[in-house]
Design an enzyme around this catalytic site. Sequence first.
Site, PDB file in Angstrom:
ATOM      1  CE1 TYR A 141      -3.486  -2.656   0.544  1.00  0.00           C
ATOM      2  CE2 TYR A 141      -4.630  -0.704   1.326  1.00  0.00           C
ATOM      3  CZ  TYR A 141      -4.654  -2.004   0.882  1.00  0.00           C
ATOM      4  OH  TYR A 141      -5.862  -2.647   0.776  1.00  0.00           O
ATOM      5  CE  LYS A 188       1.752 -17.826  -3.414  1.00  0.00           C
ATOM      6  NZ  LYS A 188       0.909 -19.052  -3.444  1.00  0.00           N
ATOM      7  CG  ASP A 220      -2.059 -20.197  -1.911  1.00  0.00           C
ATOM      8  OD1 ASP A 220      -1.482 -20.231  -0.799  1.00  0.00           O
ATOM      9  OD2 ASP A 220      -1.575 -20.756  -2.918  1.00  0.00           O
ATOM     10  CG  ASP A 244      -8.090  -4.819   1.841  1.00  0.00           C
ATOM     11  OD1 ASP A 244      -9.022  -4.387   2.541  1.00  0.00           O
ATOM     12  OD2 ASP A 244      -8.063  -4.732   0.599  1.00  0.00           O
ATOM     13  CG  ASP A 248     -13.742  -7.152   2.112  1.00  0.00           C
ATOM     14  OD1 ASP A 248     -13.310  -6.434   3.041  1.00  0.00           O
ATOM     15  OD2 ASP A 248     -14.332  -6.694   1.110  1.00  0.00           O
TER      16      ASP A 248
HETATM   17  C1  IPM Z   1     -10.346  -1.285   4.191  1.00  0.00           C
HETATM   18  C2  IPM Z   1     -10.576  -0.654   2.857  1.00  0.00           C
HETATM   19  C3  IPM Z   1      -9.414   0.276   2.541  1.00  0.00           C
HETATM   20  C4  IPM Z   1      -8.157  -0.570   2.486  1.00  0.00           C
HETATM   21  C5  IPM Z   1      -9.592   1.106   1.248  1.00  0.00           C
HETATM   22  C6  IPM Z   1     -10.881   1.891   1.251  1.00  0.00           C
HETATM   23  C7  IPM Z   1      -8.414   2.007   1.010  1.00  0.00           C
HETATM   24  O1  IPM Z   1     -10.762  -1.613   1.888  1.00  0.00           O
HETATM   25  O2  IPM Z   1     -10.200  -0.558   5.188  1.00  0.00           O
HETATM   26  O3  IPM Z   1     -10.339  -2.513   4.278  1.00  0.00           O
HETATM   27  O4  IPM Z   1      -7.862  -1.202   1.461  1.00  0.00           O
HETATM   28  O5  IPM Z   1      -7.434  -0.594   3.497  1.00  0.00           O
HETATM   29 MN    MN Z   2     -10.904  -3.638   2.622  1.00  0.00          MN
END
Ligand code: IPM
Ligand code: MN
Length: 359
Positions: A141, A188, A220, A244, A248
């Site tokens: 990042y 990885k 993975d 990240d 999710d």
């Molecule tokens: C998160 C989001 C952020 C990230 C984005 C919006 C920059 O996806 O906080 O998980 O990738 O860190």
């Molecule tokens: Mn995110």
Amino acid sequence: MQATIALLPGDGIGPEVIDGAAQVLDAVAARHGHALTMTRSLVGASALRAGEPPLPAGTLEACLGADAVLLGAVGDPEFSDGPRERRPETALLDLRQALGVYANLRPAKVWPGLEDGGSLKPEQLRGLDLLIVRELTGGIYYGERGRTDDCTEAFDTMRYSRPEIERIATVAFESARGRGKRVTSVDKANVLESSRLWREVVTDVGTRYPDVRLEHQLVDSCAMLLVSNPHKFDVILAGNLFGDILSDEAGAVVGSLGLLPSASVGGSGGLFEPVHGSAPDIAGQDKANPVAAIASAAMLLRHALGANAEAAAIEAAIGAALDDGLRTADLAADGQPPLGCRAMTQAVIDRLGTGAVSS
Ligand code: IPM
Ligand code: MN
């Protein structure tokens, strides 16, 4: 207690869920006799629309001067194709860096009563309680990036230093001590050099925690295990990008990304935000799930203000609302009329003080 909280509602559903979280904070403060001052500043597309950069100087100043920051979400399709300095997401990355909050704690648990709502079988979900510890201010990042002049090539660099890995690994091991005493470090290392260093340093740090069981898992295979055998995990330690993606995935596993709060700590104060994004498709329609933002406010009370009983009271109230079968649209079963963002917020407020310790 007296404290100042900088609210950054941001974009999309951000303002709705932050309104909900602020109402819950006000209710808790009133009950416990705390004086919480909440300021509001623009960030992301909402700042761009006001003719400001995505992270206006005044917003950064408010954040640096506050005891903690509570942010809704950033991101807006209107600005997604702009240059980096005019993208809403840049605000969040710059803010994390300016606050120095390198440790992003993302708990993902299955609330009682929601075992049927996740992507797995109820028996695979019952009692599931994970913590993702994501490195937040380094890695790909923030690495060197660019394009060739003719724009036919682009690159991003994944780079980690020994001290950066050491400090986030320490957070993961310390967290594990207070929970299930297991750390799964994700990398990885069969391909990436930065992952090989990551694995070495995490192993070194692990020798200081003989009471915590350390396992290394390739990202993975971790992604696969998270949806096949999630109980395998307690604390998942990951770099910025892998953390990240996996968070999710964890949101889907426990029922909805709309449930996942986060705390970013390590620097001054702390930055607290739901894991979900700005969800522009449902923005402004009172359809968002405020639970992730409200639970982020609880994490703020615990991590930035040391108000543990107050945090626990909020979490108990969320649990009570869900246990009563109340569901926002992301969680409602087919045919069940969903609650709106405002009604769900009120339901949590109505249950504050039920079944929780209070001081
Ligand atoms: C998160 C989001 C952020 C990230 C984005 C919006 C920059 O996806 O906080 O998980 O990738 O860190
Ligand atoms: Mn995110």
